[in-house]
Design a protein around this motif. Sequence first.
Motif, PDB file in Angstrom:
ATOM      1  N   ALA A  37      59.668  63.101 -53.379  1.00  0.00           N
ATOM      2  CA  ALA A  37      59.141  61.833 -53.986  1.00  0.00           C
ATOM      3  C   ALA A  37      57.808  61.664 -53.369  1.00  0.00           C
ATOM      4  O   ALA A  37      57.628  61.215 -51.892  1.00  0.00           O
ATOM      5  CB  ALA A  37      60.055  60.766 -54.181  1.00  0.00           C
ATOM      6  N   VAL A  40      57.515  55.550 -53.654  1.00  0.00           N
ATOM      7  CA  VAL A  40      58.662  55.065 -53.911  1.00  0.00           C
ATOM      8  C   VAL A  40      58.564  53.350 -54.490  1.00  0.00           C
ATOM      9  O   VAL A  40      57.574  52.969 -53.853  1.00  0.00           O
ATOM     10  CB  VAL A  40      59.866  55.345 -52.733  1.00  0.00           C
ATOM     11  CG1 VAL A  40      59.427  54.687 -51.438  1.00  0.00           C
ATOM     12  CG2 VAL A  40      60.865  54.472 -53.109  1.00  0.00           C
ATOM     13  N   ALA A 311      56.372  55.905 -63.315  1.00  0.00           N
ATOM     14  CA  ALA A 311      57.007  56.968 -62.991  1.00  0.00           C
ATOM     15  C   ALA A 311      57.401  58.085 -64.135  1.00  0.00           C
ATOM     16  O   ALA A 311      57.206  59.250 -63.773  1.00  0.00           O
ATOM     17  CB  ALA A 311      58.483  56.552 -62.416  1.00  0.00           C
ATOM     18  N   GLU A 316      56.387  61.982 -59.721  1.00  0.00           N
ATOM     19  CA  GLU A 316      56.412  61.921 -58.631  1.00  0.00           C
ATOM     20  C   GLU A 316      56.978  61.015 -57.775  1.00  0.00           C
ATOM     21  O   GLU A 316      56.932  60.939 -56.708  1.00  0.00           O
ATOM     22  CB  GLU A 316      55.361  62.535 -57.931  1.00  0.00           C
ATOM     23  CG  GLU A 316      54.468  64.017 -58.224  1.00  0.00           C
ATOM     24  CD  GLU A 316      53.442  64.314 -57.397  1.00  0.00           C
ATOM     25  OE1 GLU A 316      53.315  65.087 -56.564  1.00  0.00           O
ATOM     26  OE2 GLU A 316      52.456  63.840 -57.907  1.00  0.00           O
ATOM     27  N   THR A 317      57.513  60.181 -58.646  1.00  0.00           N
ATOM     28  CA  THR A 317      57.945  58.718 -58.079  1.00  0.00           C
ATOM     29  C   THR A 317      59.588  58.494 -58.293  1.00  0.00           C
ATOM     30  O   THR A 317      60.157  58.750 -59.267  1.00  0.00           O
ATOM     31  CB  THR A 317      57.248  57.893 -58.919  1.00  0.00           C
ATOM     32  OG1 THR A 317      55.878  58.124 -58.492  1.00  0.00           O
ATOM     33  CG2 THR A 317      57.599  56.081 -58.537  1.00  0.00           C
ATOM     34  N   LEU A 318      60.049  57.811 -57.187  1.00  0.00           N
ATOM     35  CA  LEU A 318      61.385  57.358 -57.257  1.00  0.00           C
ATOM     36  C   LEU A 318      61.336  55.910 -57.467  1.00  0.00           C
ATOM     37  O   LEU A 318      60.811  55.224 -56.641  1.00  0.00           O
ATOM     38  CB  LEU A 318      62.001  57.761 -55.773  1.00  0.00           C
ATOM     39  CG  LEU A 318      63.457  57.048 -55.878  1.00  0.00           C
ATOM     40  CD1 LEU A 318      64.430  57.603 -56.568  1.00  0.00           C
ATOM     41  CD2 LEU A 318      64.151  57.248 -54.444  1.00  0.00           C
ATOM     42  N   GLY A 439      64.048  58.905 -61.431  1.00  0.00           N
ATOM     43  CA  GLY A 439      62.842  59.867 -60.892  1.00  0.00           C
ATOM     44  C   GLY A 439      63.294  60.625 -59.842  1.00  0.00           C
ATOM     45  O   GLY A 439      64.701  60.895 -59.618  1.00  0.00           O
ATOM     46  N   VAL A 440      62.159  60.877 -59.180  1.00  0.00           N
ATOM     47  CA  VAL A 440      62.326  62.247 -57.951  1.00  0.00           C
ATOM     48  C   VAL A 440      63.391  61.504 -56.973  1.00  0.00           C
ATOM     49  O   VAL A 440      62.978  60.540 -56.410  1.00  0.00           O
ATOM     50  CB  VAL A 440      61.136  62.489 -57.564  1.00  0.00           C
ATOM     51  CG1 VAL A 440      61.227  63.552 -56.255  1.00  0.00           C
ATOM     52  CG2 VAL A 440      60.220  63.195 -58.735  1.00  0.00           C
ATOM     53  N   ALA A 461      64.331  60.996 -49.570  1.00  0.00           N
ATOM     54  CA  ALA A 461      63.730  61.298 -50.849  1.00  0.00           C
ATOM     55  C   ALA A 461      62.166  61.535 -50.575  1.00  0.00           C
ATOM     56  O   ALA A 461      61.622  62.353 -51.306  1.00  0.00           O
ATOM     57  CB  ALA A 461      63.974  60.092 -51.947  1.00  0.00           C
ATOM     58  N   THR A 462      61.502  61.061 -49.532  1.00  0.00           N
ATOM     59  CA  THR A 462      60.235  61.135 -49.560  1.00  0.00           C
ATOM     60  C   THR A 462      59.750  61.918 -48.276  1.00  0.00           C
ATOM     61  O   THR A 462      58.806  62.634 -48.044  1.00  0.00           O
ATOM     62  CB  THR A 462      59.334  59.634 -49.032  1.00  0.00           C
ATOM     63  OG1 THR A 462      60.417  59.252 -47.962  1.00  0.00           O
ATOM     64  CG2 THR A 462      59.627  58.668 -50.238  1.00  0.00           C
TER      65      THR A 462
END
Length: 466
Positions: A37, A40, A311, A316-318, A439-440, A461-462
Amino acid sequence: MERKDFLRLGGLAAAGTMLGFNGQAAAIDELKAKQKAKNVIILVSDGMSIGTLNMADLFLQRKEGRGSYWLDLYRDRNRKITRALMDTASASSLVTDSAAASSSWGGGVRVKNGSLNVGANGEFYKPIWQKMKAAGKAVGCVTTVPITHATPAGFCVNNKSRKGQPEIAEKYLELRFDVMMGGGLEHFTPEGREDKKDMFSAFTAKDFAVVRDRSQMLNLNTSKPILGVFHEDGLPYSIDRNSSAELQAKIPTLAEMTQTAIKHLKGNPKGFALQVEGGKVDWAAHGNDIGALLYDQIAFDEAVKVALDFAEKDKETLVIITTDHGNANPGLIYGEKANQMFDSIQKYKQSNDWILSGVNKFMTAAQVIERVEAGSGFAITTEQANDLLGQYQHLDEDGLYNPRKMPFKKLAEIQGKYNSVGWISMDHSADFVELAMYGVGSELLPSFIKNTDLHYLMLNATHVEA
């Protein structure tokens, strides 16, 4: 990632200082999300009991013919989301305060109520937004309470006490976060601070863009870090803002602050991390103020939509949507006229804070009846008005959320006879709370977690190191 592996990590996180961070970091290395991600966004409706989420959705269905954006996530089978219940306890109590709750996410370790990422022996746990910034991400917080308040501070700083808000303002300057917006003027102006420091001048001198009202914020076009402070203490309740053209012109909504923050942060090549807090939801729950509670929950929900829309396009966003703890556990109570009584809240125009702040012990019962009707749309009885007036004989100035000890409970009890809403208390509760991810990285979420696990999930996640 296997669920049992993440729960094993959760056990490590809960152990905190006992195991140390080397063991935790080793486990984290094994559990990173398959797709990283880049961004976030964590949205926190502070003090949101499940009844608050439920009633806001029912309110919107009956008033506007639509559900809340949060619960529409659950209804839409085409949107892949994950859900969980979260244990919110602190190191000192099953019932957390906002400082310890935010610190569990911020530092990854449970600390005592009132503390911000500082352990029982004075040890500091590095807050997650500092970790994200060290990894090259742009970071920020927006809130409807003071930007120096417990929830944003828990993601950003170490401080022995949440009460040190003037000191927290200085720490924000040192750390140079990219976007910090909310209320809390008294912690930035010489008039409000005991040390008489002009923090706005200090931020400007350090090349921050400082904004003080909605139009300045909406017209921002800068690459500088942003400090936005729009009101003394918390921002006005959304229900009061909606009834005032002056407040609408001066005070941004949480959704507008969220949109501005994303616009400013998204250009960073390594991504961003943003916390969004509906802090006045908690304050309304403390006051058993159903009108303020529902309209601020709905204002939070509008910010949820901003994050989800971004998102969905960004890919590409959680997005994380949750609360730090329950508060007051309100709910719609059974009765033959429950539907009609609940619908009466649609006529509310002002918060109970607005109503009660305009009452004093020298008023007549008729004047109190008029004041309540102007705010809530119904006329109380003379006996009820006199009961309220009797509460004004001995007001004092002590207390965090109701310093004058205004009769919020009494007014809520009176309103309950007309709106069919009940409350169990005026304080936090130990409920397990709702958590949703989109999301991711959302696949990392098991169905039950401890609050500390969320710290490591965001890192996983990131792909940011602990």
